[in-house]
Design an enzyme around this catalytic site. Structure first.
Site, mmCIF file in Angstrom:
data_model
loop_
_atom_site.group_PDB
_atom_site.id
_atom_site.type_symbol
_atom_site.label_atom_id
_atom_site.label_comp_id
_atom_site.label_asym_id
_atom_site.label_seq_id
_atom_site.Cartn_x
_atom_site.Cartn_y
_atom_site.Cartn_z
ATOM 1 N N LYS A 252 -19.664 26.655 40.124
ATOM 2 C CA LYS A 252 -19.988 25.768 39.199
ATOM 3 C C LYS A 252 -20.570 26.496 37.785
ATOM 4 O O LYS A 252 -20.339 26.156 37.111
ATOM 5 C CB LYS A 252 -21.172 24.989 39.865
ATOM 6 N N ASN A 253 -21.156 27.372 38.099
ATOM 7 C CA ASN A 253 -22.075 28.104 37.069
ATOM 8 C C ASN A 253 -21.029 28.930 36.166
ATOM 9 O O ASN A 253 -21.400 29.375 35.322
ATOM 10 C CB ASN A 253 -23.228 29.016 37.381
ATOM 11 N N CYS B 59 -37.856 20.079 35.160
ATOM 12 C CA CYS B 59 -37.136 19.468 36.383
ATOM 13 C C CYS B 59 -37.944 19.943 37.856
ATOM 14 O O CYS B 59 -39.083 20.540 37.468
ATOM 15 C CB CYS B 59 -35.696 20.268 36.237
ATOM 16 N N ARG C 67 -38.717 25.211 32.846
ATOM 17 C CA ARG C 67 -37.636 25.508 32.393
ATOM 18 C C ARG C 67 -37.137 25.350 30.869
ATOM 19 O O ARG C 67 -36.430 24.645 30.471
ATOM 20 C CB ARG C 67 -36.382 25.192 33.067
ATOM 21 N N ASP D 260 -31.078 31.261 43.788
ATOM 22 C CA ASP D 260 -30.229 30.207 44.328
ATOM 23 C C ASP D 260 -30.042 30.530 45.609
ATOM 24 O O ASP D 260 -29.400 29.425 46.191
ATOM 25 C CB ASP D 260 -28.736 29.951 43.436
ATOM 26 N N ARG E 276 -24.095 17.774 43.274
ATOM 27 C CA ARG E 276 -23.987 18.647 42.049
ATOM 28 C C ARG E 276 -23.509 19.760 42.269
ATOM 29 O O ARG E 276 -22.689 20.600 41.292
ATOM 30 C CB ARG E 276 -25.436 18.691 41.473
HETATM 31 C C1 UD1 Z 1 -29.069 29.519 35.543
HETATM 32 C C2 UD1 Z 1 -28.238 29.112 36.569
HETATM 33 C C3 UD1 Z 1 -29.149 28.453 38.058
HETATM 34 C C4 UD1 Z 1 -29.855 29.666 38.393
HETATM 35 C C5 UD1 Z 1 -30.403 30.528 37.225
HETATM 36 C C6 UD1 Z 1 -31.384 31.853 37.710
HETATM 37 C C7 UD1 Z 1 -26.390 27.752 35.389
HETATM 38 C C8 UD1 Z 1 -25.869 26.669 34.820
HETATM 39 N N1 UD1 Z 1 -27.552 27.845 36.136
HETATM 40 O O1 UD1 Z 1 -29.897 28.777 35.063
HETATM 41 O O2 UD1 Z 1 -28.206 28.052 38.774
HETATM 42 O O3 UD1 Z 1 -30.998 29.360 39.239
HETATM 43 O O4 UD1 Z 1 -29.635 30.747 36.043
HETATM 44 O O5 UD1 Z 1 -30.348 32.629 38.115
HETATM 45 O O6 UD1 Z 1 -25.849 28.887 35.353
HETATM 46 N N2 UD1 Z 1 -36.492 30.954 30.352
HETATM 47 C C9 UD1 Z 1 -37.303 30.872 29.529
HETATM 48 N N3 UD1 Z 1 -36.920 30.523 28.281
HETATM 49 C C10 UD1 Z 1 -35.515 30.256 28.022
HETATM 50 C C11 UD1 Z 1 -34.760 30.092 29.281
HETATM 51 C C12 UD1 Z 1 -35.114 30.686 30.252
HETATM 52 O O7 UD1 Z 1 -38.620 31.056 29.700
HETATM 53 O O8 UD1 Z 1 -35.315 29.953 26.917
HETATM 54 C C13 UD1 Z 1 -36.977 31.365 31.760
HETATM 55 C C14 UD1 Z 1 -37.011 30.198 32.859
HETATM 56 O O9 UD1 Z 1 -37.965 29.353 32.817
HETATM 57 C C15 UD1 Z 1 -36.633 31.227 34.267
HETATM 58 C C16 UD1 Z 1 -36.039 32.333 33.724
HETATM 59 O O10 UD1 Z 1 -36.135 32.351 32.342
HETATM 60 O O11 UD1 Z 1 -38.009 31.604 34.609
HETATM 61 C C17 UD1 Z 1 -34.268 32.528 34.154
HETATM 62 O O12 UD1 Z 1 -33.907 31.160 33.590
HETATM 63 P P1 UD1 Z 1 -32.311 31.116 33.356
HETATM 64 O O13 UD1 Z 1 -31.726 32.256 33.718
HETATM 65 O O14 UD1 Z 1 -32.198 30.638 31.902
HETATM 66 O O15 UD1 Z 1 -31.835 29.826 34.111
HETATM 67 P P2 UD1 Z 1 -30.666 28.976 33.672
HETATM 68 O O16 UD1 Z 1 -29.800 29.574 32.829
HETATM 69 O O17 UD1 Z 1 -31.162 27.685 33.104
#
Ligand code: UD1
Length: 430
Positions: free
Chosen positions: A22-23, A117, A122, A305, A397
């Site tokens: 999915k990702n 969420c 996030r 995950d 999902r």
């Molecule tokens: C993606 C995955 C999700 C997985 C996660 C971590 C997808 C669609 N989803 O989520 O399944 O659990 O990676 O492996 O690929 N953060 C910030 N600011 C930002 C962005 C992130 O502070 O602008 C922080 C988040 O709060 C979190 C960390 O960075 O603590 C990692 O998050 P991130 O890697 O961005 O997760 P997603 O990309 O949303």
């Protein structure tokens, strides 16, 4: 609302095919927005988040066709809208990924600001800071992120955290920027590498994907490509845990074992027997598993995950172990539900201390997020009576027909609609 009904106590035995990730599929499909030529994407998993992505792309004007082997052709030659609306972003936060491609190709984009969420706040600040560094004007008005730039400019971006979708969004935008973009502290997840492979097949010039520094030399335009997404390492890991905790013998196929390093190491530590070949992994459970300490971290560390599934494994293992969540602030919604099934878990900040118990007992439980719901299905497999899992739209999902795949391995699990379930319980009461 559908429910899953699980009767525990059977070892899982057999083989199951792992679906596309999915990702990977989400960003790869969204990458079609970067080009006026069609992108064909194979091995797309049949999931609710994919349907949401196709709906979003369709609303933007992307022509989509889907064959019965789950290959999607996406043609973004006639994009008519540059806005990702609230009703779609609220159901799937990854919708934020359209921001980079739209901004890079059309010079503007509007995306509803994703809210909090179940697993934490996030934020998307790293995405927005990156676009601003590339010269975009970025503002948040009436709940929408608005970004504009005549042409994005290559630059150096150092991410405060290796955000997965942040890296993907900026990498996609940089493919069409003027000059060179360097992303430091980039996410190294296999899904980032898969997206880079697809973008390079479309004509992008990306190097370093899979390492902490990604370099992108901008090109004026991208073309079409054919791409097959990689297997879902989290789906694979979940079925392997199911095999191990039930004392079974499960083989997952169509998956690259190299993507599962940290997970397989922990399964071995717990006492499971693990073998692997070119595109398969087999796990055998045997006696009672031992408790294993787990701490989540960005790839190649232990994936967040898979945290809920290993916390659940520890619930019935021999001994006491800690599970520390270092990626998301609040990803322990499954703990309360597991306690209702008899698990012994003590929370202290972002660490759960789990004392293994001999058995869990079935109970009505509620899914709260995608991976938490998978761990409840696992708990149901080892509980000594019936578990009824509510709100399973979360599971849909990310897992394609979880009940069919588990039943194919010998689990007693079925899906019922709310009205079927009401009739069944009324009949039993009568
Ligand atoms: C993606 C995955 C999700 C997985 C996660 C971590 C997808 C669609 N989803 O989520 O399944 O659990 O990676 O492996 O690929 N953060 C910030 N600011 C930002 C962005 C992130 O502070 O602008 C922080 C988040 O709060 C979190 C960390 O960075 O603590 C990692 O998050 P991130 O890697 O961005 O997760 P997603 O990309 O949303």
């Amino acid at each position: 609302m559908d429910k899953l009904i699980v009767e525990g106590g059977r070892p899982l035995v057999g083989e199951t095919r792992i679906s596309g990730a999915k990702n990977s599929a989400l960003p790869v499909l969204i990458a079609s927005l970067l080009s006026g030529q069609p992108l064909r994407v194979g091995n797309i998993p049949h999931l609710r988040d994919i349907t949401t992505t196709l709906e979003l792309l369709g609303r933007l004007g992307v022509q989509l066709s889907l064959n019965d082997r789950m290959t999607v052709e996406a043609d973004a030659s006639q994009v008519v809208d540059l806005c990702a609306p609230y009703d779609l972003v609220k159901t799937m936060r990854a919708s934020i990924l359209v921001l980079g491609p739209l901004l890079a190709r059309f010079g503007e984009a509007r995306v509803s600001m994703p809210g909090g969420c179940a697993i934490g706040s996030r934020p998307v600040d790293l995405h927005l800071k990156g676009f601003a560094a590339m010269g975009a004007e970025v503002s948040v008005t009436d709940g929408y992120i608005e970004a504009r730039a005549a042409r994005l400019q290559g630059c150096r971006i150092a991410l405060d955290q290796p955000s997965v979708t942040g890296t993907e969004n900026l990498m996609m935008a940089a493919t069409l920027a003027a000059g060179e973009t360097v992303i430091d502290n980039a996410a190294r997840e296999p899904e980032v590498v898969d997206l880079a492979r697809c973008l390079n097949a479309m004509g992008a010039r990306i190097s370093g994907a899979g390492e902490s520094r990604i370099t992108v030399s901008g090109v004026p335009r991208l073309g079409g490509a054919d791409h097959r997404v990689i297997a879902d390492r989290i789906e694979a890991g979940t079925y392997l845990v199911a095999g191990a905790i039930t004392g079974g013998d499960v083989r997952v196929r169509d998956v690259d074992p190299a993507l599962l390093g940290a997970v397989l190491a922990k399964l071995r530590d717990a006492g499971a027997e693990v073998d692997s070949g070119g595109d398969w992994v087999r796990v055998r459970g045997g006696g009672r598993l031992g408790a294993v300490n787990v701490q989540t971290a960005p790839f190649p560390g232990f994936p967040t995950d898979m945290q809920a599934q290993f916390l659940m494994l520890n619930c019935i293992a021999d001994g006491t172990a800690t599970v520390t969540e270092s990626v998301f602030e609040n990803r322990f919604m499954h703990v309360e539900e597991l306690r209702r099934m008899g698990a012994s878990i003590r929370m202290n900040g972002n660490t759960a201390t789990v004392r293994g118990v001999a058995r869990l007992s079935g109970a009505p439980v509620m899914a709260t997020d995608l991976r938490a719901s998978a761990c409840l299905a696992l708990a149901g497999l080892v509980a000594d009576s019936q578990t009824v899992i509510d709100r399973i739209y979360h599971i849909d999902r990310g897992y394609h027909c979880i009940e069919e795949k588990l039943a194919g391995l010998g689990a007693r699990i079925r899906r019922v609609t709310a009205s079927q379930w009401r009739r069944e319980t009324e009949r039993k009461a009568a």
